[in-house]
Design a protein around this motif. Structure first.
Motif, PDB file in Angstrom:
ATOM      1  N   TYR A 222      -7.343   6.626   6.049  1.00  0.00           N
ATOM      2  CA  TYR A 222      -6.811   5.887   4.907  1.00  0.00           C
ATOM      3  C   TYR A 222      -6.057   6.769   3.941  1.00  0.00           C
ATOM      4  O   TYR A 222      -6.371   7.938   3.763  1.00  0.00           O
ATOM      5  CB  TYR A 222      -7.945   5.247   4.090  1.00  0.00           C
ATOM      6  N   ASP A 223      -5.137   6.101   3.265  1.00  0.00           N
ATOM      7  CA  ASP A 223      -4.590   6.674   2.058  1.00  0.00           C
ATOM      8  C   ASP A 223      -5.508   6.129   0.957  1.00  0.00           C
ATOM      9  O   ASP A 223      -5.316   5.017   0.470  1.00  0.00           O
ATOM     10  CB  ASP A 223      -3.150   6.199   1.893  1.00  0.00           C
ATOM     11  N   SER A 226      -4.832   4.100  -2.183  1.00  0.00           N
ATOM     12  CA  SER A 226      -4.368   2.709  -2.119  1.00  0.00           C
ATOM     13  C   SER A 226      -5.535   1.737  -1.886  1.00  0.00           C
ATOM     14  O   SER A 226      -5.333   0.539  -1.758  1.00  0.00           O
ATOM     15  CB  SER A 226      -3.355   2.556  -0.977  1.00  0.00           C
ATOM     16  N   SER A 240      -6.474  -1.107   2.597  1.00  0.00           N
ATOM     17  CA  SER A 240      -6.009   0.256   2.399  1.00  0.00           C
ATOM     18  C   SER A 240      -4.770   0.464   3.241  1.00  0.00           C
ATOM     19  O   SER A 240      -4.660  -0.099   4.340  1.00  0.00           O
ATOM     20  CB  SER A 240      -7.089   1.248   2.826  1.00  0.00           C
ATOM     21  N   ASP A 241      -3.831   1.263   2.726  1.00  0.00           N
ATOM     22  CA  ASP A 241      -2.732   1.700   3.585  1.00  0.00           C
ATOM     23  C   ASP A 241      -3.298   2.724   4.537  1.00  0.00           C
ATOM     24  O   ASP A 241      -4.208   3.482   4.186  1.00  0.00           O
ATOM     25  CB  ASP A 241      -1.628   2.348   2.739  1.00  0.00           C
ATOM     26  N   THR A 243      -2.963   6.191   6.655  1.00  0.00           N
ATOM     27  CA  THR A 243      -2.236   7.440   6.374  1.00  0.00           C
ATOM     28  C   THR A 243      -1.008   7.519   7.269  1.00  0.00           C
ATOM     29  O   THR A 243      -0.981   6.966   8.363  1.00  0.00           O
ATOM     30  CB  THR A 243      -3.118   8.662   6.681  1.00  0.00           C
ATOM     31  N   SER A 244      -0.010   8.256   6.797  1.00  0.00           N
ATOM     32  CA  SER A 244       1.227   8.313   7.580  1.00  0.00           C
ATOM     33  C   SER A 244       1.128   9.342   8.711  1.00  0.00           C
ATOM     34  O   SER A 244       1.920   9.337   9.626  1.00  0.00           O
ATOM     35  CB  SER A 244       2.409   8.615   6.679  1.00  0.00           C
TER      36      SER A 244
END
Ligand code: FES
Ligand SMILES: [Fe+2]
Length: 385
Positions: A222-223, A226, A240-241, A243-244
């Motif tokens: 997760y980010d 967010s 949650s966004d 993670t990239s």
């Protein structure tokens, strides 16, 4: 029938509803005393929509499966007209079972003396009955239970007066669009026995506050900045966004995780391309059973299967961490050294909301027929932080 006078002490609790920043948790007795198992069964499980299986469990006309809701045996049947119906799995003769395992057939036949019922519940065959008087077969059909489906999930409700399922789940489909859980394919079912009250497990699901401590590995997904909790009348949502960095679930352009918890005990965990449902049912006051069902967009290709194996392994590790902490919490709640705690405003609004729904369900049940008002409207746990 439950003796309501055994819950006098609960009455005083029902009006204690300060706003989240000032609120205390419900008393630990509600998680640890056997009488609350009975109250939960009557006030909550017999009056809410219970997700009891996906439509894949009724593959063809004549298929049925058995389930239990609030201690009552239920049978869910797909009729020859393809309609899904649910009944109390109790023969109208002397209470025998129509089915003790999942199956398929032209009729339901009681396993005691062999009365047969059509798949729509009407009584058909009654062996050796010619001397019986004043008996109208039409009055002895199976007792129906409300059943509705949503995105491939079958729900039943023992309460004829409960709000429709669509009302309870309002807004979820729109929110997750274009994801359509009902179009995903079932892959696997896994069952866990947990030595905690069912509410402990549900509350643990309802907050991300414990993630950095209990699930360091999950943190990489997760980010966390967010991470948000939102609530609707009958459910809460954590999002949650992702993670990239390359992670298991990320698709091109990132992705989002949605964790819904529908009161009281049904969860939808939605990540790109996959859905996992959790159903939490009480066994007794200090044990519950958790069933995970996994669904995916693609269960065929080899690449997909590899990802699925990784996904399930990962979910399993997280689940074992959650079970471990829930079992410790159950012991903590039963300790002489603990009664009530407080909430993190940022992370535990979902728990606060859940506890208020529990309180509301107890109030509705205990106040019924007493002339006192029903439970007031649910609190709004939103709070600017
Ligand atoms: S109880 Fe079902 S046939 Fe007797
Ligand atoms: Fe967890």
């Amino acid at each position: 029938m439950l003796d309501k006078s055994a819950y006098m002490d609960v009455d005083a609790e029902l009006d204690r509803r300060p706003p989240l920043p000032r609120a205390e948790t419900i008393p630990s007795a509600w998680f640890t005393e056997p009488r609350f198992h009975d109250l939960d069964s009557e006030a909550i499980f017999a009056r809410t929509w219970q997700g009891i299986g996906h439509v894949g469990r009724l593959p063809e006309p004549g298929s049925w499966f058995v389930a239990e809701v609030a201690g009552d045996p239920i049978v869910v049947v797909r009729g020859r007209d393809n309609e899904i119906r649910a009944f109390y799995n109790v023969c109208r003769h002397r209470g025998g079972p129509l089915a003790t395992s999942d199956g398929c057939g032209r009729v339901l036949q009681c396993e005691y003396h062999g009365w047969t019922y059509q798949l729509d519940g009407t009584l058909r065959g009654v062996p050796h009955w010619n001397l019986v008087e004043l008996f109208d077969r039409e009055e002895y059909g199976l007792v129906p239970v409300r059943v509705e489906t949503w995105e491939g999930q079958i729900f039943v409700n023992l309460d004829p007066k409960a709000a429709a399922l669509g009302e309870v789940l309002a807004g979820i489909r729109e929110r997750i669009s274009p994801v359509r859980p009902g179009e995903m394919k079932h892959y696997r079912r896994v069952e866990y026995e947990v030595r905690s009250n069912w509410k402990v497990y549900v509350e643990n699901f309802l907050e991300g506050y414990h993630i950095p401590i209990v699930h360091p590995e999950l943190m990489t997904l997760y980010d966390f900045r967010s991470y948000r909790t939102e609530t609707a009348p009958w459910y809460s949502l954590q999002t949650s966004d992702l993670t990239s960095e390359q992670n298991l679930y990320e698709r091109e352009g990132g992705g989002e995780a949605w964790y819904y918890c529908v009161f009281p005990n049904f969860m939808l965990n939605i990540l790109p391309g996959r859905l996992q449902t959790n159903l939490v049912t009480p066994v007794d006051h200090q044990n519950c059973r958790v069933v995970f069902e996994y669904f995916y967009d693609d269960v065929e290709s080899e690449a997909a299967r590899r990802k699925i194996d990784e996904d399930i392994e990962f979910a399993e590790r997280i689940q074992n961490e959650d079970i471990g902490i829930c079992e410790h919490v159950q012991r903590g709640l039963g300790s002489r050294g603990y009664d009530r705690g407080r909430f993190s405003v940022k992370f535990e609004s979902g728990v606060y909301h859940f506890q208020d729904l529990v309180r509301g369900a107890y109030a509705r049940f205990l106040n019924e027929g007493t002339g006192r008002l029903d439970a007031p409207e649910p609190l709004d746990p939103r709070h600017d932080d």
